[in-house]
Design a protein around this motif. Structure first.
Motif, PDB file in Angstrom:
ATOM      1  N   ILE A   1     -11.945  -4.166   7.571  1.00  0.00           N
ATOM      2  CA  ILE A   1     -11.289  -4.814   8.710  1.00  0.00           C
ATOM      3  C   ILE A   1     -10.046  -5.577   8.249  1.00  0.00           C
ATOM      4  O   ILE A   1      -9.012  -5.566   8.923  1.00  0.00           O
ATOM      5  N   SER A   2     -10.127  -6.182   7.077  1.00  0.00           N
ATOM      6  CA  SER A   2      -8.966  -6.905   6.538  1.00  0.00           C
ATOM      7  C   SER A   2      -7.794  -5.957   6.300  1.00  0.00           C
ATOM      8  O   SER A   2      -6.642  -6.315   6.518  1.00  0.00           O
ATOM      9  N   ARG A   3      -8.074  -4.732   5.887  1.00  0.00           N
ATOM     10  CA  ARG A   3      -7.004  -3.762   5.651  1.00  0.00           C
ATOM     11  C   ARG A   3      -6.358  -3.310   6.966  1.00  0.00           C
ATOM     12  O   ARG A   3      -5.162  -3.020   6.997  1.00  0.00           O
ATOM     13  N   VAL A   4      -7.128  -3.296   8.035  1.00  0.00           N
ATOM     14  CA  VAL A   4      -6.543  -3.001   9.350  1.00  0.00           C
ATOM     15  C   VAL A   4      -5.674  -4.181   9.784  1.00  0.00           C
ATOM     16  O   VAL A   4      -4.533  -3.999  10.226  1.00  0.00           O
ATOM     17  N   LEU A   5      -6.199  -5.390   9.642  1.00  0.00           N
ATOM     18  CA  LEU A   5      -5.449  -6.583  10.049  1.00  0.00           C
ATOM     19  C   LEU A   5      -4.210  -6.800   9.184  1.00  0.00           C
ATOM     20  O   LEU A   5      -3.237  -7.413   9.632  1.00  0.00           O
ATOM     21  N   ALA A   6      -4.233  -6.285   7.951  1.00  0.00           N
ATOM     22  CA  ALA A   6      -3.062  -6.380   7.064  1.00  0.00           C
ATOM     23  C   ALA A   6      -2.033  -5.291   7.372  1.00  0.00           C
ATOM     24  O   ALA A   6      -0.993  -5.216   6.730  1.00  0.00           O
ATOM     25  N   HIS A   7      -2.350  -4.433   8.343  1.00  0.00           N
ATOM     26  CA  HIS A   7      -1.449  -3.381   8.822  1.00  0.00           C
ATOM     27  C   HIS A   7      -1.180  -2.282   7.801  1.00  0.00           C
ATOM     28  O   HIS A   7      -0.102  -1.702   7.776  1.00  0.00           O
ATOM     29  N   VAL A   8      -2.181  -1.958   6.964  1.00  0.00           N
ATOM     30  CA  VAL A   8      -2.021  -0.826   6.045  1.00  0.00           C
ATOM     31  C   VAL A   8      -2.905   0.353   6.468  1.00  0.00           C
ATOM     32  O   VAL A   8      -2.808   1.438   5.895  1.00  0.00           O
ATOM     33  N   HIS A   9      -3.778   0.143   7.462  1.00  0.00           N
ATOM     34  CA  HIS A   9      -4.624   1.192   8.027  1.00  0.00           C
ATOM     35  C   HIS A   9      -4.811   0.944   9.505  1.00  0.00           C
ATOM     36  O   HIS A   9      -4.592  -0.165   9.992  1.00  0.00           O
ATOM     37  N   ASP A  10      -5.230   1.985  10.213  1.00  0.00           N
ATOM     38  CA  ASP A  10      -5.718   1.780  11.571  1.00  0.00           C
ATOM     39  C   ASP A  10      -7.220   2.048  11.551  1.00  0.00           C
ATOM     40  O   ASP A  10      -7.778   2.424  10.521  1.00  0.00           O
ATOM     41  N   TYR A  11      -7.870   1.837  12.690  1.00  0.00           N
ATOM     42  CA  TYR A  11      -9.332   1.933  12.715  1.00  0.00           C
ATOM     43  C   TYR A  11      -9.841   3.339  12.410  1.00  0.00           C
ATOM     44  O   TYR A  11     -10.907   3.506  11.839  1.00  0.00           O
ATOM     45  N   ALA A  12      -9.087   4.368  12.771  1.00  0.00           N
ATOM     46  CA  ALA A  12      -9.508   5.747  12.474  1.00  0.00           C
ATOM     47  C   ALA A  12      -9.549   5.989  10.965  1.00  0.00           C
ATOM     48  O   ALA A  12     -10.456   6.666  10.463  1.00  0.00           O
TER      49      ALA A  12
ATOM     50  N   ALA B   1       0.864  -1.173   0.000  1.00  0.00           N
ATOM     51  CA  ALA B   1       0.000   0.000   0.000  1.00  0.00           C
ATOM     52  C   ALA B   1       0.902   1.225   0.000  1.00  0.00           C
ATOM     53  O   ALA B   1       1.893   1.278   0.729  1.00  0.00           O
ATOM     54  N   THR B   2       0.569   2.185  -0.834  1.00  0.00           N
ATOM     55  CA  THR B   2       1.362   3.402  -0.921  1.00  0.00           C
ATOM     56  C   THR B   2       0.469   4.604  -0.658  1.00  0.00           C
ATOM     57  O   THR B   2      -0.754   4.495  -0.642  1.00  0.00           O
ATOM     58  N   GLY B   3       1.083   5.745  -0.476  1.00  0.00           N
ATOM     59  CA  GLY B   3       0.328   6.971  -0.267  1.00  0.00           C
ATOM     60  C   GLY B   3      -0.097   7.128   1.175  1.00  0.00           C
ATOM     61  O   GLY B   3       0.274   6.351   2.056  1.00  0.00           O
ATOM     62  N   TYR B   4      -0.893   8.162   1.395  1.00  0.00           N
ATOM     63  CA  TYR B   4      -1.358   8.461   2.738  1.00  0.00           C
ATOM     64  C   TYR B   4      -2.481   7.516   3.151  1.00  0.00           C
ATOM     65  O   TYR B   4      -3.167   6.938   2.323  1.00  0.00           O
ATOM     66  N   ALA B   5      -2.689   7.416   4.461  1.00  0.00           N
ATOM     67  CA  ALA B   5      -3.638   6.434   4.996  1.00  0.00           C
ATOM     68  C   ALA B   5      -5.008   7.007   5.327  1.00  0.00           C
ATOM     69  O   ALA B   5      -6.000   6.287   5.289  1.00  0.00           O
ATOM     70  N   PHE B   6      -5.091   8.306   5.673  1.00  0.00           N
ATOM     71  CA  PHE B   6      -6.323   8.869   6.222  1.00  0.00           C
ATOM     72  C   PHE B   6      -6.986   9.820   5.245  1.00  0.00           C
ATOM     73  O   PHE B   6      -6.341  10.764   4.805  1.00  0.00           O
ATOM     74  N   PRO B   7      -8.246   9.581   4.903  1.00  0.00           N
ATOM     75  CA  PRO B   7      -9.105   8.440   5.211  1.00  0.00           C
ATOM     76  C   PRO B   7      -8.822   7.287   4.242  1.00  0.00           C
ATOM     77  O   PRO B   7      -8.231   7.493   3.177  1.00  0.00           O
ATOM     78  N   SER B   8      -9.247   6.111   4.600  1.00  0.00           N
ATOM     79  CA  SER B   8      -9.043   4.945   3.740  1.00  0.00           C
ATOM     80  C   SER B   8      -9.817   5.114   2.435  1.00  0.00           C
ATOM     81  O   SER B   8     -11.036   5.289   2.446  1.00  0.00           O
ATOM     82  N   GLY B   9      -9.111   5.062   1.326  1.00  0.00           N
ATOM     83  CA  GLY B   9      -9.765   5.164   0.024  1.00  0.00           C
ATOM     84  C   GLY B   9     -10.667   3.980  -0.261  1.00  0.00           C
ATOM     85  O   GLY B   9     -11.742   4.137  -0.853  1.00  0.00           O
ATOM     86  N   HIS B  10     -10.247   2.803   0.161  1.00  0.00           N
ATOM     87  CA  HIS B  10     -11.080   1.616  -0.039  1.00  0.00           C
ATOM     88  C   HIS B  10     -12.387   1.733   0.745  1.00  0.00           C
ATOM     89  O   HIS B  10     -13.466   1.477   0.217  1.00  0.00           O
ATOM     90  N   ALA B  11     -12.288   2.118   2.019  1.00  0.00           N
ATOM     91  CA  ALA B  11     -13.502   2.261   2.830  1.00  0.00           C
ATOM     92  C   ALA B  11     -14.399   3.356   2.258  1.00  0.00           C
ATOM     93  O   ALA B  11     -15.622   3.188   2.184  1.00  0.00           O
ATOM     94  N   THR B  12     -13.806   4.462   1.833  1.00  0.00           N
ATOM     95  CA  THR B  12     -14.580   5.566   1.250  1.00  0.00           C
ATOM     96  C   THR B  12     -15.364   5.086   0.035  1.00  0.00           C
ATOM     97  O   THR B  12     -16.580   5.281  -0.057  1.00  0.00           O
ATOM     98  N   PHE B  13     -14.684   4.447  -0.900  1.00  0.00           N
ATOM     99  CA  PHE B  13     -15.305   3.997  -2.151  1.00  0.00           C
ATOM    100  C   PHE B  13     -16.379   2.942  -1.903  1.00  0.00           C
ATOM    101  O   PHE B  13     -17.521   3.067  -2.352  1.00  0.00           O
ATOM    102  N   PHE B  14     -16.026   1.908  -1.147  1.00  0.00           N
ATOM    103  CA  PHE B  14     -16.946   0.780  -1.007  1.00  0.00           C
ATOM    104  C   PHE B  14     -18.122   1.078  -0.075  1.00  0.00           C
ATOM    105  O   PHE B  14     -19.221   0.583  -0.316  1.00  0.00           O
ATOM    106  N   PHE B  15     -17.942   1.899   0.936  1.00  0.00           N
ATOM    107  CA  PHE B  15     -19.090   2.281   1.761  1.00  0.00           C
ATOM    108  C   PHE B  15     -19.998   3.257   1.013  1.00  0.00           C
ATOM    109  O   PHE B  15     -21.213   3.237   1.195  1.00  0.00           O
TER     110      PHE B  15
END
Length: 158
Positions: free
Chosen positions: A122-133, A82-96
């Motif tokens: 949740i998988s992206r948090v467990l994969a250590h590319v994001h935190d819950y925030a 995963a590259t780039g900045y983390a906040f906010p998660s682009g995956h969570a933004t798009f899919f939600f």
């Protein structure tokens, strides 16, 4: 000892699957749902759902990512690239955002898409590319923009 290594390997595989392949499953199911809509203007439906998700992710999400410039978790256990900045998660933004747009039109399918978006996030948090925030902010951004876009689309169609 070998039992715990096997468990870690299985868990790592599940996390990588959730973070990398659930988005593919999500998009395939989205297009299946879209094609199932026979009594609607499919172009308008696609513009509303997918267009809103893309704008949410690549306009609002990118502006916020560059504004906050939050680095990804610094962890040697990262399971996916995963590259780039983390906040906010682009995956969570798009899919939600996409899940919300679908939910507004079809509750049954929307719940399915919300579940997939949650698994992916949740998988992206467990994969250590994001935190819950990162995930929570992306989910809220996606949901709010999709709700606002839904109101705008409805007002224009009146």
């Amino acid at each position: 000892m070998s039992g715990s290594r096997a468990t870690i390997t299985v868990m790592s595989w599940l996390i990588v699957f959730g973070a990398s392949w659930v988005p593919v499953v999500f998009i395939i199911l989205f297009f299946y749902w879209w094609l199932e809509q026979v009594n609607t203007d499919r172009r308008k439906l696609l513009l509303h759902t997918l267009g809103t998700a893309l704008i949410t992710r690549f306009v609002f999400g990118t502006i916020l990512k560059n504004f906050f410039a939050k680095a990804r978790p610094d962890n040697l256990l990262t399971l996916i690239d995963a590259t780039g900045y983390a906040f906010p998660s682009g995956h969570a933004t798009f899919f939600f955002s996409l899940a919300t747009s679908v939910f507004i039109m079809n509750k049954r399918w929307g719940i399915c898409f919300y579940a997939l978006a949650a698994i992916l996030s949740i998988s992206r948090v467990l994969a250590h590319v994001h935190d819950y925030a990162d995930i929570l902010s992306g989910a809220v951004l996606g949901i709010v923009v999709a709700l606002v876009a839904s109101r705008i689309f409805r007002l224009k169609s009146l």
